[in-house]
Design an enzyme around this catalytic site. Structure first.
Site, PDB file in Angstrom:
ATOM      1  N   ASN A  35     -10.598  -6.896   7.901  1.00 38.76           N
ATOM      2  CA  ASN A  35      -9.775  -5.526   8.670  1.00 38.76           C
ATOM      3  C   ASN A  35      -9.398  -6.042  10.082  1.00 38.76           C
ATOM      4  OD1 ASN A  35      -8.527  -3.291   9.078  1.00 38.76           O
ATOM      5  ND2 ASN A  35      -9.560  -2.257   7.684  1.00 38.76           N
ATOM      6  N   GLU A  71     -14.977  -5.152   2.539  1.00 40.83           N
ATOM      7  CA  GLU A  71     -14.253  -5.058   3.686  1.00 40.83           C
ATOM      8  C   GLU A  71     -15.282  -5.448   4.819  1.00 40.83           C
ATOM      9  OE1 GLU A  71     -10.768  -2.317   4.512  1.00 40.83           O
ATOM     10  OE2 GLU A  71     -12.259  -1.787   6.042  1.00 40.83           O
ATOM     11  N   GLU A  92      -6.327  -7.641   6.204  1.00 40.74           N
ATOM     12  CA  GLU A  92      -5.854  -6.356   6.143  1.00 40.74           C
ATOM     13  C   GLU A  92      -5.421  -5.622   7.549  1.00 40.74           C
ATOM     14  OE1 GLU A  92      -9.008  -3.988   4.217  1.00 40.74           O
ATOM     15  OE2 GLU A  92      -9.701  -5.527   3.265  1.00 40.74           O
ATOM     16  N   SER A  93      -4.508  -4.819   7.567  1.00 38.42           N
ATOM     17  CA  SER A  93      -4.139  -4.219   8.670  1.00 38.42           C
ATOM     18  C   SER A  93      -3.341  -5.084   9.655  1.00 38.42           C
ATOM     19  CB  SER A  93      -5.097  -3.285   9.435  1.00 38.42           C
ATOM     20  OG  SER A  93      -5.779  -2.530   8.549  1.00 38.42           O
ATOM     21  N   LYS A 124      -8.240   2.383  -2.620  1.00 41.60           N
ATOM     22  CA  LYS A 124      -8.405   2.120  -1.218  1.00 41.60           C
ATOM     23  C   LYS A 124      -8.832   3.468  -0.752  1.00 41.60           C
ATOM     24  CE  LYS A 124      -7.242   0.120   3.174  1.00 41.60           C
ATOM     25  NZ  LYS A 124      -6.160  -0.084   4.038  1.00 41.60           N
ATOM     26  N   GLU A 182       0.660  -1.025  -0.102  1.00 39.96           N
ATOM     27  CA  GLU A 182      -0.058   0.070   0.284  1.00 39.96           C
ATOM     28  C   GLU A 182       0.739   1.339  -0.031  1.00 39.96           C
ATOM     29  OE1 GLU A 182      -4.208   0.111   1.672  1.00 39.96           O
ATOM     30  OE2 GLU A 182      -2.937   1.071   3.551  1.00 39.96           O
ATOM     31  N   LYS A 188       0.694   4.852   1.257  1.00 36.82           N
ATOM     32  CA  LYS A 188      -0.114   5.393   2.382  1.00 36.82           C
ATOM     33  C   LYS A 188       0.679   6.604   2.948  1.00 36.82           C
ATOM     34  CE  LYS A 188      -2.216   3.827   6.615  1.00 36.82           C
ATOM     35  NZ  LYS A 188      -2.555   2.488   7.584  1.00 36.82           N
TER      36      LYS A 188
END
Length: 256
Positions: A182, A161, A211-212, A112, A50, A52
């Site tokens: 997530n 998500e 995710e994350s 995103k 990503e 970011k």
């Protein structure tokens, strides 16, 4: 925080309405599609890397990040796809970043953002996105289904998500083929890898993305062991002095 982000999102959507005709015309133009689903279904644990710059939880990560140069580093490390945060007010992103990444690499590109309106999907298509993110927590089920259909009609894929079992049930009900779980609580912004581990079975047999919260090979190994096809990693890669090497380590840990 989610409510604040959605409020600013709606302001941008309102501003878009005056150019909706131009967006629709531009979105109809033929363009090359790169399949995110196919990239993530390849053997082994895949990495969506990503772009970011900052976040509400982490603050500024790299305010001067060169999106195209970073995407090239990600590709060199073996990333399967690039995620670009395009939300400007809270994450410092832009569609210019997405367009730059599209030109820089040959990988699928995911927009995103907090997408709540068809016009944002048209924007994504015009900017060069291959896929978009749809967040169950930000949408009514009927609206989610409509936006998923709209994306598919435009030739885009969608990562749907979820953050808990109830949201996963909605993702499954609308027919999501790429499901993201997530690990970040959108109310507290705290991450816990146990979230994805607990929800892996409920995510179904589709392409599953954790995710994350993954910042190390150990975290990647946990997500692979839980049954995920891919991990989405942002902050750890942006902070890394050698993101290409870190991607290789994450992939190796997930396939060992």
């Amino acid at each position: 925080m989610l409510e604040a982000i959605l409020q600013s999102t709606m302001q941008r959507v309102t501003a878009l309405r005056s150019s909706s005709a131009e967006l629709r015309t531009a979105a109809r133009q033929p363009s090359e599609r790169r399949s995110l689903a196919a990239a993530l279904a390849a053997p082994g644990l895949q990495v969506i890397a990503e772009i970011k710059r900052r976040s509400p939880s982490a603050g500024v990560i790299d305010g001067d990040l060169d999106a195209a140069a970073q995407a090239k580093r990600y590709a060199a490390g073996g990333a399967a796809a690039i995620s670009v945060l395009t939300e400007p007010d809270h994450f410092g992103g832009s569609l210019d970043d997405l367009a730059a990444v599209r030109r820089a690499v040959d990988l699928p590109v995911l927009r995103k953002d907090f997408i709540v309106d068809e016009l944002q999907i048209l924007e994504a298509k015009v900017a060069g996105a291959d896929a978009i993110l749809l967040i169950v927590a930000a949408l009514e089920q009927s609206r989610l289904g409509n936006l998923l259909t709209e994306a598919e009609n435009l030739g885009l894929e969608a990562v749907v998500e979820a953050h808990d079992a109830a949201e996963l049930a909605i993702a499954n009900a609308v027919g999501a083929q790429l499901v993201g779980v997530n690990n970040r609580d959108l109310k507290t912004f705290v991450t816990d890898l146990a979230t994805a581990e607990a929800l892996a079975v409920a995510a179904g047999g589709k392409v599953k993305i954790a995710e994350s919260g993954v910042a190390s090979p150990q975290g990647a190994a946990r997500m692979a062991a839980a049954g995920y096809d891919a991990i989405l990693v942002g902050e750890a890669l942006v902070r890394s002095a050698d993101p290409a090497r870190l991607i290789g380590e994450l992939r190796a840990a997930g396939t060992s």
